[in-house]
Design a protein around this motif. Structure first.
Motif, mmCIF file in Angstrom:
data_model
loop_
_atom_site.group_PDB
_atom_site.id
_atom_site.type_symbol
_atom_site.label_atom_id
_atom_site.label_comp_id
_atom_site.label_asym_id
_atom_site.label_seq_id
_atom_site.Cartn_x
_atom_site.Cartn_y
_atom_site.Cartn_z
ATOM 1 N N LEU A 68 -36.562 -13.473 -11.497
ATOM 2 C CA LEU A 68 -37.522 -13.106 -10.450
ATOM 3 C C LEU A 68 -37.370 -13.998 -9.219
ATOM 4 N N PHE A 69 -37.380 -15.310 -9.444
ATOM 5 C CA PHE A 69 -37.380 -16.219 -8.298
ATOM 6 C C PHE A 69 -35.978 -16.483 -7.741
ATOM 7 N N GLY A 70 -34.968 -16.395 -8.604
ATOM 8 C CA GLY A 70 -33.622 -16.735 -8.144
ATOM 9 C C GLY A 70 -32.826 -15.533 -7.670
ATOM 10 N N VAL A 71 -33.186 -14.348 -8.133
ATOM 11 C CA VAL A 71 -32.384 -13.170 -7.810
ATOM 12 C C VAL A 71 -33.222 -12.097 -7.105
ATOM 13 N N GLU A 72 -34.308 -11.671 -7.761
ATOM 14 C CA GLU A 72 -35.031 -10.513 -7.230
ATOM 15 C C GLU A 72 -35.741 -10.817 -5.910
ATOM 16 N N LEU A 73 -36.546 -11.888 -5.897
ATOM 17 C CA LEU A 73 -37.291 -12.167 -4.660
ATOM 18 C C LEU A 73 -36.372 -12.513 -3.482
ATOM 19 N N PRO A 74 -35.344 -13.364 -3.681
ATOM 20 C CA PRO A 74 -34.449 -13.609 -2.535
ATOM 21 C C PRO A 74 -33.819 -12.334 -1.993
ATOM 22 N N LEU A 75 -33.448 -11.418 -2.901
ATOM 23 C CA LEU A 75 -32.831 -10.180 -2.439
ATOM 24 C C LEU A 75 -33.857 -9.254 -1.795
ATOM 25 N N ALA A 76 -35.116 -9.353 -2.245
ATOM 26 C CA ALA A 76 -36.160 -8.499 -1.684
ATOM 27 C C ALA A 76 -36.708 -9.059 -0.377
ATOM 28 N N LEU A 77 -36.437 -10.332 -0.120
ATOM 29 C CA LEU A 77 -37.066 -11.025 1.006
ATOM 30 C C LEU A 77 -36.899 -10.331 2.362
ATOM 31 N N PRO A 78 -35.695 -9.872 2.708
ATOM 32 C CA PRO A 78 -35.583 -9.191 4.007
ATOM 33 C C PRO A 78 -36.519 -7.991 4.115
ATOM 34 N N VAL A 79 -36.662 -7.240 3.026
ATOM 35 C CA VAL A 79 -37.546 -6.067 3.064
ATOM 36 C C VAL A 79 -39.009 -6.513 3.157
ATOM 37 N N ILE A 80 -39.336 -7.602 2.462
ATOM 38 C CA ILE A 80 -40.702 -8.119 2.535
ATOM 39 C C ILE A 80 -41.007 -8.575 3.966
ATOM 40 N N VAL A 81 -40.054 -9.262 4.573
ATOM 41 C CA VAL A 81 -40.256 -9.728 5.943
ATOM 42 C C VAL A 81 -40.364 -8.542 6.903
ATOM 43 N N ALA A 82 -39.606 -7.484 6.622
ATOM 44 C CA ALA A 82 -39.722 -6.279 7.445
ATOM 45 C C ALA A 82 -41.149 -5.729 7.363
ATOM 46 N N GLY A 83 -41.742 -5.802 6.179
ATOM 47 C CA GLY A 83 -43.128 -5.378 6.014
ATOM 48 C C GLY A 83 -44.075 -6.273 6.794
ATOM 49 N N MET A 84 -43.807 -7.577 6.763
ATOM 50 C CA MET A 84 -44.644 -8.510 7.509
ATOM 51 C C MET A 84 -44.580 -8.216 8.999
ATOM 52 N N ARG A 85 -43.400 -7.826 9.436
ATOM 53 C CA ARG A 85 -43.210 -7.530 10.845
ATOM 54 C C ARG A 85 -44.081 -6.343 11.274
ATOM 55 N N ILE A 86 -44.050 -5.287 10.481
ATOM 56 C CA ILE A 86 -44.870 -4.118 10.812
ATOM 57 C C ILE A 86 -46.353 -4.492 10.749
#
Lengths: 247, 329
Positions: free
Chosen positions: A157-175
């Motif tokens: 979760l912390f080493g693979v999934e969240l780092p890979l999901a981070l750009p999409v999460i940040v895109a959500g933060m942007r909106i």
């Protein structure tokens, strides 16, 4: 609720009228540059920073709620539909209605708290959805390989999934950020402060310099935030940027 | 040694097992290929070794110990794992990817880094050029090399490989297979190798386990014996109508007794002694001859400059194709 003996409304009306240094009522064109120069640091800058404060605090709280909630939704799929329904419901409430509801129905006193609560509720739908989408976008074979090599669920979760999901999460933060900057303007209606104060006050007093300054600054803030988040998004995924550059 | 003992797997809510009463042994240092049509449970069987899937019945014994004696994660760190889509971490550099398991095992940074370099060298990717790149910057074949390097990182005695060379073009696959066999000569891992491609199985396997639908073991033997004596109609049709030719592909020209070359060998097609008999047969028939001149080194087809060792005749190839004992190249 326009009746004069409705106490909250008169409180609101008072709030707008006493806020800013009164201008000398000689109209010198559309923008009174003299007033702006005299009151910029005293009135405009604090309103600007109040606005930023409101938005950042709201987004921060939304993030703290949305990330665990999104992880849960990605893990336990049955949760996702009800969570989407509820956050989607918040998202559809018109902002004036939301602010009014929080004060007259829920009973918050006028100020920053109900505004921040409203802004958090508006952000949740986009944020939760992007956390789930981000986690879903992690290739299944990457997770399989991670597990097959002996990573624990937490390490995956912390080493693979969240780092890979981070750009999409940040895109959500942007909106969410851009949305929240806009809605926070309305927050001035319930005394949250920020650039909305300039706009409402300017309208009430028929003083274009005030509302125009508020409008321009909130627009610039939204554009600026958008650009900053785009930059952060890129920074967080150097691997995909380099891949695009590769042949 | 890996022992499957009466292993069965049935998924909840299903009446049909995906693997049924599987029992066989894999000797140390051997490549055991699990092969069969889709739905034969070959990947499921492999994934039960490192407990990505738990069997419903039976047990798997590794070096005398049940694989359930330790936790799943602990077990998996001791077993190399390489899969078709490679599953490389897109957000980590090649060196970090290769260093995944060493890092989990708590190796210090310099040891992990030098091990990564060593392995990149081994799989033919110069470390200076590749260690700091991201997976998406590499071609499919290069990514699969990294996948193999990553599986080898902590030097596990056992490796599980699920179509590790599956996602590349045939030429690259052939090269990767050859290189891996070459590496295996040195490292002598015990390998469970899953493929749906019988030709890859014949090439890579010391032993082949052919599974049929429902996860039943149809035959478990060396490639030679399976091709010479298919145990059932299913095996015979699975290995294909060209099984005689496939057997010939297992033997190298240099490993058989040749007839001395006589005087007029100038017109004969040249056969490199490193070729297998199937290629030699093709070359001889293609040239319209009944024999070929075996040469050492150089390029046989282009009239190699190496010395001649004798001739190989269609007759001798035919005899070998009928015989049951074929030396393994």
């Amino acid at each position: 609720m326009d009746s004069a003996d409705d106490p909250p409304t008169s409180t609101l009306a008072l709030l707008f009228q006493s806020e800013f240094a009164s201008e000398e009522q000689q109209n010198q064109g559309f923008i009174d540059w003299g007033w702006l120069a005299d009151n910029f640091t005293e009135d405009v800058v604090p309103a600007f920073f109040q606005h930023i404060f409101l938005c950042f605090v709201s987004l921060g709280i939304a993030l703290v709620i949305a990330v665990p909630l999104g992880i849960l939704c990605a893990r336990y799929r049955a949760l996702y539909t009800p969570v989407t329904l509820i956050t989607g419901f918040f998202y559809t409430i018109p902002s004036f209605a939301m602010f009014t509801l929080l004060i007259f129905i829920v009973g918050f006193s006028v100020g920053k708290t109900p505004a921040i609560i409203a802004l958090v509720l508006y952000s949740l739908l986009v944020m939760v959805r992007n956390v789930v989408t981000g986690l879903d976008s992690v290739p299944p074979e990457t997770k399989d390989a991670a597990k097959g090599m002996g990573l624990t669920d937490r390490q995956i979760l912390f080493g693979v999934e969240l780092p890979l999901a981070l750009p999409v999460i940040v895109a959500g933060m942007r909106i969410a950020m851009v949305t929240v900057i806009g809605i926070a303007v309305i927050g001035a209606y319930i005394g949250a402060g920020g650039l909305g104060d300039l706009i409402f006050d300017g309208i009430t007093r028929d003083f274009p310099t005030l509302w125009f300054t508020g409008a321009v600054l909130s627009t610039l803030l939204a554009i600026g935030a958008d650009l900053v988040f785009v930059r952060i998004e890129r920074m967080l995924s150097p691997w995909s940027r380099r891949a695009r550059g590769a042949t | 040694m890996i022992e499957f003992k009466n292993v069965s797997k049935t998924y909840a809510g299903s009446d049909n097992p995906v693997v049924e009463n599987l029992s066989f042994e894999i000797a140390d240092g051997e490549i055991c290929v699990l092969v069969g049509p889709s739905g034969c449970g070959k990947t499921t069987s492999m994934r039960m070794v490192n407990r990505l899937i738990e069997p419903t019945e039976g047990e798997i014994i590794i070096d005398g110990q049940k694989n359930t004696d330790m936790s799943g994660t602990e077990l998996r760190r001791k077993i190399g794992y390489a899969i078709q889509q490679t599953g490389l971490f897109p957000h980590r550099t090649i060196a970090d990817n290769v260093g995944t398991v060493p890092k989990l095992l708590g190796w210090d940074k310099s040891r992990t880094a030098s091990r990564a370099d060593e392995l990149l060298d081994l799989v033919g990717l110069p470390p200076d050029q590749y260690r700091d790149r991201y997976p998406a910057e590499l071609s499919g074949g290069q990514q699969q090399r990294v996948g193999v390097a990553r599986a080898l990182a902590a030097d596990p005695p056992i490796m599980l490989m699920d179509e590790p060379f599956g996602a590349v073009d045939p030429i690259t696959r052939d090269r990767l297979q050859n290189e891996f066999l070459h590496i295996q000569e040195d490292i002598k891992k015990t390998i469970v190798f899953v493929t749906h491609d019988i030709d890859e199985g014949i090439k890579m396997g010391d032993k082949i386990a052919i599974l049929k639908e429902g996860g039943v073991l149809a035959q478990y033997d060396t490639p030679e014996n399976i091709l010479a004596r298919p145990a059932s109609d299913f095996v015979q049709s699975f290995v294909g109508g060209d099984r005689v030719l496939k057997r010939l592909s297992l033997t190298l020209v240099g490993d058989i007794d040749l007839e001395p070359a006589n005087g007029n060998s100038g017109d004969l097609p040249h056969i490199d002694e490193k070729w297998n008999l199937k290629d030699a047969l093709s070359e001889i028939i293609g040239a319209g001859a009944d024999r070929g001149l075996v040469v050492t080194g150089g390029d046989g087809a282009e009239g190699g400059n190496g010395g001649s060792r004798g001739t190989i005749t269609l007759d001798s190839i035919r005899k070998i194709s009928h015989g049951s004992e074929v030396p393994r190249g």
